[in-house]
Design a protein around this motif. Structure first.
Motif, PDB file in Angstrom:
ATOM      1  N   VAL A  99       0.945  -1.158  -0.064  1.00  0.00           N
ATOM      2  CA  VAL A  99       0.086  -0.015  -0.084  1.00  0.00           C
ATOM      3  C   VAL A  99       0.886   1.087   0.019  1.00  0.00           C
ATOM      4  CG1 VAL A  99      -1.845   1.211   1.123  1.00  0.00           C
ATOM      5  CG2 VAL A  99      -1.905  -1.147   1.386  1.00  0.00           C
ATOM      6  N   THR A 100       0.930   1.836  -1.202  1.00  0.00           N
ATOM      7  CA  THR A 100       1.848   3.161  -1.009  1.00  0.00           C
ATOM      8  C   THR A 100       1.178   4.445  -0.238  1.00  0.00           C
ATOM      9  OG1 THR A 100       0.629   4.470  -2.859  1.00  0.00           O
ATOM     10  CG2 THR A 100       2.106   2.631  -3.489  1.00  0.00           C
ATOM     11  N   ASN A 101       2.263   5.219  -0.082  1.00  0.00           N
ATOM     12  CA  ASN A 101       1.739   6.195   0.993  1.00  0.00           C
ATOM     13  C   ASN A 101       1.098   7.403   0.159  1.00  0.00           C
ATOM     14  OD1 ASN A 101       3.872   7.575  -0.345  1.00  0.00           O
ATOM     15  ND2 ASN A 101       5.381   7.589   1.316  1.00  0.00           N
ATOM     16  N   ASN A 102       0.504   7.087  -1.163  1.00  0.00           N
ATOM     17  CA  ASN A 102      -0.064   7.925  -1.790  1.00  0.00           C
ATOM     18  C   ASN A 102      -1.491   7.807  -1.752  1.00  0.00           C
ATOM     19  OD1 ASN A 102       2.228   9.582  -2.968  1.00  0.00           O
ATOM     20  ND2 ASN A 102       2.456   7.770  -4.554  1.00  0.00           N
ATOM     21  N   LEU A 103      -2.173   6.784  -1.040  1.00  0.00           N
ATOM     22  CA  LEU A 103      -3.499   6.615  -0.691  1.00  0.00           C
ATOM     23  C   LEU A 103      -4.226   7.913  -0.068  1.00  0.00           C
ATOM     24  CD1 LEU A 103      -5.108   4.060  -1.094  1.00  0.00           C
ATOM     25  CD2 LEU A 103      -4.944   3.686   1.416  1.00  0.00           C
ATOM     26  N   ASN A 104      -5.285   8.509  -0.630  1.00  0.00           N
ATOM     27  CA  ASN A 104      -6.017   9.466  -0.253  1.00  0.00           C
ATOM     28  C   ASN A 104      -7.138   9.295   0.817  1.00  0.00           C
ATOM     29  OD1 ASN A 104      -4.287  11.086  -1.787  1.00  0.00           O
ATOM     30  ND2 ASN A 104      -5.804  11.028  -3.616  1.00  0.00           N
ATOM     31  N   THR A 105      -7.310  10.253   1.491  1.00  0.00           N
ATOM     32  CA  THR A 105      -8.468  10.349   2.648  1.00  0.00           C
ATOM     33  C   THR A 105      -9.767  10.644   1.909  1.00  0.00           C
ATOM     34  OG1 THR A 105      -8.105  12.667   3.394  1.00  0.00           O
ATOM     35  CG2 THR A 105      -6.822  11.050   4.515  1.00  0.00           C
ATOM     36  N   THR A 106     -11.010  10.793   2.352  1.00  0.00           N
ATOM     37  CA  THR A 106     -12.026  11.012   1.754  1.00  0.00           C
ATOM     38  C   THR A 106     -12.087  12.744   1.578  1.00  0.00           C
ATOM     39  OG1 THR A 106     -13.303  10.864   3.881  1.00  0.00           O
ATOM     40  CG2 THR A 106     -13.474   9.120   2.237  1.00  0.00           C
ATOM     41  N   ALA A 107     -11.188  13.279   2.499  1.00  0.00           N
ATOM     42  CA  ALA A 107     -11.230  14.628   2.344  1.00  0.00           C
ATOM     43  C   ALA A 107     -10.064  15.119   1.155  1.00  0.00           C
ATOM     44  CB  ALA A 107     -10.835  15.253   3.710  1.00  0.00           C
ATOM     45  N   GLY A 108      -9.728  14.427   0.347  1.00  0.00           N
ATOM     46  CA  GLY A 108      -8.930  14.567  -0.634  1.00  0.00           C
ATOM     47  C   GLY A 108      -7.424  14.893  -0.387  1.00  0.00           C
ATOM     48  N   LYS A 109      -6.801  14.505   0.906  1.00  0.00           N
ATOM     49  CA  LYS A 109      -5.710  14.617   1.394  1.00  0.00           C
ATOM     50  C   LYS A 109      -4.752  13.414   1.392  1.00  0.00           C
ATOM     51  CE  LYS A 109      -6.725  18.581   4.440  1.00  0.00           C
ATOM     52  NZ  LYS A 109      -6.836  19.104   5.936  1.00  0.00           N
ATOM     53  N   SER A 110      -3.611  13.567   1.205  1.00  0.00           N
ATOM     54  CA  SER A 110      -2.792  12.207   1.079  1.00  0.00           C
ATOM     55  C   SER A 110      -2.744  11.452   2.555  1.00  0.00           C
ATOM     56  CB  SER A 110      -1.199  12.600   0.840  1.00  0.00           C
ATOM     57  OG  SER A 110      -0.516  11.465   1.162  1.00  0.00           O
ATOM     58  N   MET A 111      -2.896  10.185   2.470  1.00  0.00           N
ATOM     59  CA  MET A 111      -2.897   9.369   3.528  1.00  0.00           C
ATOM     60  C   MET A 111      -1.714   9.550   4.272  1.00  0.00           C
ATOM     61  SD  MET A 111      -5.476   7.705   5.326  1.00  0.00           S
ATOM     62  CE  MET A 111      -6.186   7.090   4.181  1.00  0.00           C
ATOM     63  N   ASN A 112      -0.588   9.487   3.509  1.00  0.00           N
ATOM     64  CA  ASN A 112       0.883   9.465   4.122  1.00  0.00           C
ATOM     65  C   ASN A 112       1.038   8.261   5.218  1.00  0.00           C
ATOM     66  OD1 ASN A 112       3.442  10.456   4.142  1.00  0.00           O
ATOM     67  ND2 ASN A 112       2.670  11.528   6.042  1.00  0.00           N
ATOM     68  N   GLN A 113       0.414   6.995   4.663  1.00  0.00           N
ATOM     69  CA  GLN A 113       0.575   5.868   5.629  1.00  0.00           C
ATOM     70  C   GLN A 113       0.752   4.874   4.486  1.00  0.00           C
ATOM     71  OE1 GLN A 113      -3.278   6.158   7.797  1.00  0.00           O
ATOM     72  NE2 GLN A 113      -2.051   6.227   9.594  1.00  0.00           N
ATOM     73  N   GLY A 114       2.009   4.338   4.471  1.00  0.00           N
ATOM     74  CA  GLY A 114       2.193   3.349   3.490  1.00  0.00           C
ATOM     75  C   GLY A 114       2.436   1.975   4.185  1.00  0.00           C
ATOM     76  N   VAL A 115       2.229   0.859   3.407  1.00  0.00           N
ATOM     77  CA  VAL A 115       2.315  -0.553   4.398  1.00  0.00           C
ATOM     78  C   VAL A 115       2.934  -1.360   3.310  1.00  0.00           C
ATOM     79  CG1 VAL A 115       1.275  -2.366   5.657  1.00  0.00           C
ATOM     80  CG2 VAL A 115       0.387  -0.069   5.698  1.00  0.00           C
ATOM     81  N   VAL A 116       3.982  -2.355   3.775  1.00  0.00           N
ATOM     82  CA  VAL A 116       4.482  -3.285   2.948  1.00  0.00           C
ATOM     83  C   VAL A 116       4.205  -4.830   3.895  1.00  0.00           C
ATOM     84  CG1 VAL A 116       6.596  -4.279   1.964  1.00  0.00           C
ATOM     85  CG2 VAL A 116       6.068  -1.743   1.919  1.00  0.00           C
ATOM     86  N   ILE A 117       3.878  -5.706   3.268  1.00  0.00           N
ATOM     87  CA  ILE A 117       3.500  -6.713   4.399  1.00  0.00           C
ATOM     88  C   ILE A 117       4.159  -8.041   3.409  1.00  0.00           C
ATOM     89  CG2 ILE A 117       2.043  -8.467   5.366  1.00  0.00           C
ATOM     90  CD1 ILE A 117      -0.174  -6.325   4.794  1.00  0.00           C
ATOM     91  N   PRO A 118       5.266  -8.480   3.683  1.00  0.00           N
ATOM     92  CA  PRO A 118       5.911  -9.402   3.058  1.00  0.00           C
ATOM     93  C   PRO A 118       5.560 -11.082   3.404  1.00  0.00           C
ATOM     94  CG  PRO A 118       7.523  -8.634   4.719  1.00  0.00           C
ATOM     95  CD  PRO A 118       6.308  -7.835   4.688  1.00  0.00           C
ATOM     96  N   PHE A 119       5.307 -11.725   2.724  1.00  0.00           N
ATOM     97  CA  PHE A 119       4.702 -13.156   3.115  1.00  0.00           C
ATOM     98  C   PHE A 119       5.192 -14.107   1.956  1.00  0.00           C
ATOM     99  CE2 PHE A 119       1.665 -11.647  -0.039  1.00  0.00           C
ATOM    100  CZ  PHE A 119       1.029 -12.565  -0.789  1.00  0.00           C
ATOM    101  N   LYS A 120       5.139 -15.497   2.628  1.00  0.00           N
ATOM    102  CA  LYS A 120       5.530 -16.658   1.862  1.00  0.00           C
ATOM    103  C   LYS A 120       4.479 -17.555   1.774  1.00  0.00           C
ATOM    104  CE  LYS A 120       9.243 -19.993   1.225  1.00  0.00           C
ATOM    105  NZ  LYS A 120      10.690 -20.364   1.685  1.00  0.00           N
TER     106      LYS A 120
END
Length: 395
Positions: A99-120
């Motif tokens: 999940v990149t940190n370019n996800l937006n909020t419903t207010a149109g602002k950058s979420m600024n919350q990125g996530v990387v979940i490695p798995f096997k």
């Protein structure tokens, strides 16, 4: 060699659900690896602000260890994002949910919350096959094809050996294997995997794996994917869409000496019966009735296959000058309509069937509405090549 003539894979899916909660603003969080998760899974990530659904498409994905993106579906419910793959993942393989940190909020602002979940994903080497089988067929390999369902609309085959899944065959529209759905275009396969193998090498001999029709179009392509030989068959009569997918693990493929299997009565009967099931699947997929199998007449077709195999010829007219209709009558078959397909040079019933479906005259026989019954005869020549004679008829 690929000649024909005509007249007139499994582990039971387990949903894995992981819920992650993110609080506060951060550029990226790398969560601990979820090792050995099931092949089908789902993640729910909870943010501290409501998510703009239209910002998800390009900012949420799963990628493999080569950075190839995996098709997903995602849903948004206020501040919760749920992610799951829509194509089959490979066993014992590393992936990442991103999940990149370019996800937006419903207010149109950058979420600024990125996530990387490695798995096997889980390894399947020691996982017993738990499917049930309504029919089983000996094969050219040292495993058995199992047919899990009698419903031709849900047709597939599972190759099992010592309780393990070592091969598979899918031909139902929408079913996927190795990231490719049956019904996808050939271009989709090429875009994902590039050019197919030209040969499989065994004991210093190259065995051709690509089939070419009379218009020089490739009607199949074989690839080595995750230690499995995977063949995509294309339908030349439907814009070269993927008609079916078959695979066998590399160890099993290499354990088979040469190209053709050692003949046996068991293998012959397996080829004959499986050919009927493959034909019936193709008919039902086209909204036609399946044919009634009359194996008591298989000996009639076997005689013609044996004549061709033992006398090194290939054709509908036998050495006595008789065609299929006369041979059927002489064998005690009563009919109002009849037809005949012949094939040789393919090492299995699956490869022969797929080639027949790409040849218009053979395809027309397979899908002819007037036919109601079928029997099949297989014999082998001194090079272990199977000769197929398929007799269609209605009474």
């Amino acid at each position: 060699m690929n000649k024909m003539s005509s007249m007139i894979g499994i582990i039971i899916p387990i949903v894995f659900s992981a819920t992650l909660i993110i609080a506060g603003a951060t550029e990226s969080n790398e969560w601990d690896s979820y090792s050995d998760v099931a092949v089908n899974k789902e993640w729910t990530i909870t943010f501290n602000r409501s998510i703009a659904a239209d910002s998800v498409k390009h900012n949420v994905y799963i990628q493999d260890q080569k950075a190839n993106r995996i098709a997903i579906q995602s849903t948004v419910s206020k501040n919760q994002l749920t992610i799951s793959p829509t194509e089959n993942l490979q066993y014992n393989t590393n992936y990442k949910v991103v999940v990149t940190n370019n996800l937006n909020t419903t207010a149109g602002k950058s979420m600024n919350q990125g996530v990387v979940i490695p798995f096997k994903t889980v390894a399947n080497n020691n996982t017993p096959s738990t499917h049930t089988s309504v029919k089983s067929f000996p094969t050219e390999y040292d495993f058995t094809w199992d047919m899990p369902s009698s419903d031709y609309r849900q047709f597939n085959l599972v190759g099992t050996k010592n309780g393990q899944t070592v091969a598979g065959y899918e031909t139902t529209i929408g079913q996927a294997a190795f990231g490719i759905q049956v019904g996808s275009s050939r271009n989709t396969v090429v875009a994902k995997y590039g050019k197919p193998l030209k040969h499989i090498k065994k004991d210093h001999t190259n065995y051709t794996q690509t089939y070419i029709d009379k218009y020089d179009n490739e009607t199949s392509g074989t690839y080595l994917i995750d230690d499995r030989y995977v063949t995509f068959f294309y339908d030349a009569h439907k814009q070269n869409k993927v008609r079916s997918i078959t695979w066998v693990d590399a160890q099993t493929e290499m354990a088979k000496p040469g190209f053709f299997a050692t003949p046996s009565d068991e293998l012959r009967e397996g080829f004959e019966h499986l050919m009927v099931e493959l034909i019936n699947q193709a008919r039902v997929a086209e909204e036609l009735q399946p044919l009634t199998y009359t194996p008591d007449f298989n000996s009639v077709a076997r005689k013609h296959s044996a004549s061709m195999a033992n006398n090194d010829y290939f054709g509908h007219v036998d050495l006595a000058g008789e065609r299929g209709g006369a041979r059927m009558k002489n064998g005690g078959v009563s009919y109002s309509w009849w037809g005949e397909n012949l094939a040789y040079g393919q090492y299995s019933a699956i490869y022969a069937h797929e080639a027949l479906m790409n040849s218009l005259g053979h395809r027309e026989n397979i899908l002819r509405t007037e036919f109601t019954h079928i029997f099949v005869g297989v014999e082998f020549n001194n090079k272990n090549q199977p000769y197929f004679t398929m007799n269609f008829y209605s009474i």
